[in-house]
Write an enzyme that holds these catalytic residues in place. Structure first.
Site, short mmCIF file in Angstrom:
data_model
loop_
_atom_site.label_atom_id
_atom_site.label_comp_id
_atom_site.label_asym_id
_atom_site.label_seq_id
_atom_site.Cartn_x
_atom_site.Cartn_y
_atom_site.Cartn_z
N TYR A 76 1.01 -1.20 0.04
CA TYR A 76 0.17 -0.04 0.07
C TYR A 76 1.10 1.31 -0.02
CZ TYR A 76 -5.06 -0.64 0.03
OH TYR A 76 -6.03 -0.50 -0.49
N GLU A 116 -0.44 4.66 -0.47
CA GLU A 116 -1.24 6.13 -0.61
C GLU A 116 -0.57 7.15 -0.68
OE1 GLU A 116 -4.59 5.58 2.23
OE2 GLU A 116 -5.63 4.31 0.92
N ASP A 170 -5.93 13.79 -25.33
CA ASP A 170 -5.97 12.48 -24.94
C ASP A 170 -5.29 11.73 -26.08
OD1 ASP A 170 -6.29 9.79 -24.46
OD2 ASP A 170 -8.44 9.91 -24.25
N THR A 204 -2.92 5.99 -22.25
CA THR A 204 -3.02 4.76 -21.76
C THR A 204 -1.67 4.44 -21.89
OG1 THR A 204 -3.73 3.88 -23.75
CG2 THR A 204 -5.38 4.25 -22.09
N ARG A 218 -1.38 -2.37 -18.52
CA ARG A 218 -2.63 -1.60 -18.87
C ARG A 218 -2.72 -0.74 -17.82
NH1 ARG A 218 -5.29 -4.60 -22.27
NH2 ARG A 218 -7.04 -2.98 -22.11
N LYS A 235 -1.26 0.83 -25.21
CA LYS A 235 -1.73 0.63 -26.80
C LYS A 235 -0.51 0.62 -27.43
CE LYS A 235 -6.30 2.47 -26.24
NZ LYS A 235 -6.73 2.72 -25.08
C1 LIG Z 1 -8.55 7.53 -26.92
C2 LIG Z 1 -8.89 6.73 -25.76
N1 LIG Z 1 -9.07 7.05 -24.36
C3 LIG Z 1 -9.04 6.50 -23.35
C4 LIG Z 1 -9.28 5.20 -23.36
C5 LIG Z 1 -9.67 4.57 -22.23
O1 LIG Z 1 -8.62 3.74 -21.68
P1 LIG Z 1 -9.08 2.36 -20.78
O2 LIG Z 1 -9.57 1.32 -21.47
O3 LIG Z 1 -7.64 1.99 -20.24
O4 LIG Z 1 -9.94 3.07 -19.89
C6 LIG Z 1 -9.28 4.60 -24.74
C7 LIG Z 1 -9.50 3.27 -24.88
O5 LIG Z 1 -9.63 2.71 -25.72
C8 LIG Z 1 -9.23 5.47 -25.83
O6 LIG Z 1 -9.05 4.89 -27.06
#
Ligand SMILES: Cc1ncc(COP(=O)(O)O)c(C=O)c1O
Length: 420
Positions: free
Chosen positions: A56, A58, A201, A227, A236, A230
């Site tokens: 843990y 935190e 994002d 993320t 993950r 990918k």
């Molecule tokens: C552009 C984008 N943002 C966020 C996410 C979310 O990621 P997670 O599946 O890890 O929650 C994805 C997942 O496909 C994504 O394509």
């Protein structure tokens, strides 16, 4: 005597072991072409399976709520430094459990409930967390959308028009199914013109951004999420980055104690390992090959008469449209799965079918490229994809192609027996 068995998984739980074995076989024998998937290295998996799962921690490095966090501090600090180096930013939070958690924290940090956000339509390639109604982002905030034109591209003048009318507090750019480069500079100009925060994002293209094979969101975006699993090929999870100290402080509070409890230190360790791989000189070659392989998909599919949304690709994926075909994305997905190719059905601009049926598929190159496949293999696979799509009901042909592709896959070993 210790209550902890030191038996291997195979001995301790043969049921789970056997399911994992079957999953390994599936991943090995099928051709993984889901654009958001990839293969992590055994080193990343080793860190994921490490004793840090017991801890843990935190709080944040050197400011924890529990004792015994010296090594957790060291590994989290390392992950932060590495990811900041990759993307050229000043602050990073490596604790988000996923991309969705990262995005939730950005909104929690910078918005009040009901505030306006402007993101890309889910049906045009955006992500659920960019304001889609079934997601918390569409429920807790007042969401507005831009999309793509019928040519499959973002029209930045139109985004500005919508932004002027809707006056969002945050503009979200980045997508899950968009085959063209996203122009973060143009998005910043739009955000500045309406006084909005720009949130990028880059979950899908992060691995390309890291290799300078896609425009960087820095210095344009105020806050950036990704993320790690990918194109980045890590465990993950999610990351949030910024150059703004005030935003960084708010983000940290939004993750913990805002929306998460104890961080997954074993995953943070694995993120650090993945970031080291990204910082290696070989990463550039990987990212270039990901794009080159996607270009082969583009060429063959176009030569064989298929329609691609936006006419092609600048990144790691192509979106094939079946708007003019008698079969759906779901039909194509099923037929390709029978032939040993895993893709996903996807909505396309001008969609007439439901999100469960769709009129398109999304095909990505990152995972097969990680296995070592190059233009020659992608040419072969792309032609097989076209053969399946041209004969969507011919199950005998699908089975024949499945055998051929299994043979091809067999030449590209992913993991040795001892390393998973
Ligand atoms: C552009 C984008 N943002 C966020 C996410 C979310 O990621 P997670 O599946 O890890 O929650 C994805 C997942 O496909 C994504 O394509």
């Amino acid at each position: 005597m210790s209550f902890i068995s030191n038996a291997s998984l195979e001995v301790a739980d043969s049921e789970v072991f056997s399911i994992i074995e079957k999953e390994l076989k599936r991943q090995t024998n099928h051709l993984e072409m889901i654009a958001s998937e990839n293969f992590t290295s055994p080193a990343v998996m080793q860190a994921m399976g490490s004793v840090f799962t017991n801890k843990y921690a935190e709080g944040y490095p050197y400011k924890r709520y529990y004792s015994g966090c010296e090594e957790a501090d060291a590994v989290e600090q390392l992950a932060i430094e590495r990811v900041c180096k990759i993307f050229g930013c000043a602050y990073a939070n490596v604790q988000p459990h996923s991309g969705s958690q990262a995005n939730a924290a950005v909104y929690a940090a910078l918005l009040q409930a009901g505030d306006r956000i402007l993101g890309m339509n889910l049906s045009d390639g955006g992500h659920l967390t960019h304001g889609s109604k079934p997601s918390f982002s569409g429920k807790n905030y007042s969401a507005f959308y831009y999309g793509v034109e019928l040519d499959g591209r973002i029209n930045y003048d139109k985004v500005l028009e919508i932004a002027k009318i809707t006056q969002p507090k945050i503009i979200v750019c980045g997508a899950s199914a968009y085959a063209r480069e996203i122009d973060f500079k143009k998005f910043k100009e739009i955000a500045d013109e309406v006084g909005a925060i720009l949130f990028a994002d880059i979950a899908h293209v992060a691995g390309l951004v890291a290799a300078k094979e896609h425009m960087s969101p820095f210095p344009y975006a105020d806050v950036v999420t990704t993320t790690t699993h990918k194109t980045l090929r890590g465990p993950r999870g999610g990351v949030i980055m910024t150059n703004d100290e005030e935003i960084a402080k708010k983000i940290n509070s939004a993750i913990f104690p805002g929306i998460q409890g104890g961080p997954l230190v074993h995953i943070i360790a694995a993120k650090a390992v993945a970031f080291k791989e990204v910082l290696d000189s070989s990463w550039r070659e990987y990212a270039k090959q990901v794009k080159a392989n996607a270009k082969v998909l583009e060429r063959v599919l176009l030569e064989r008469g298929f329609e691609l949304v936006s006419g092609g690709t600048d990144n790691h994926l192509v979106l094939v449209s079946f708007l003019d075909k008698p079969f759906s994305g779901k039909d194509a997905d099923t037929a390709l799965a029978d032939a040993g190719i895993t893709v996903n059905k996807n909505t396309v601009p001008g969609e007439k079918r439901t999100p469960f049926i769709t009129s398109g598929i999304r095909i990505g190159s990152p995972a097969l490229t990680a296995r070592g496949m190059r233009e020659k293999e992608f040419e072969f696979i792309a032609n097989k994809i076209c053969d399946v799509l041209d004969n969507i009901e011919d199950k005998v042909l699908h089975a024949k192609i499945n055998k051929e592709l299994e043979e091809l896959a067999g030449n590209f070993v992913i993991y040795n027996q001892s390393t998973y």
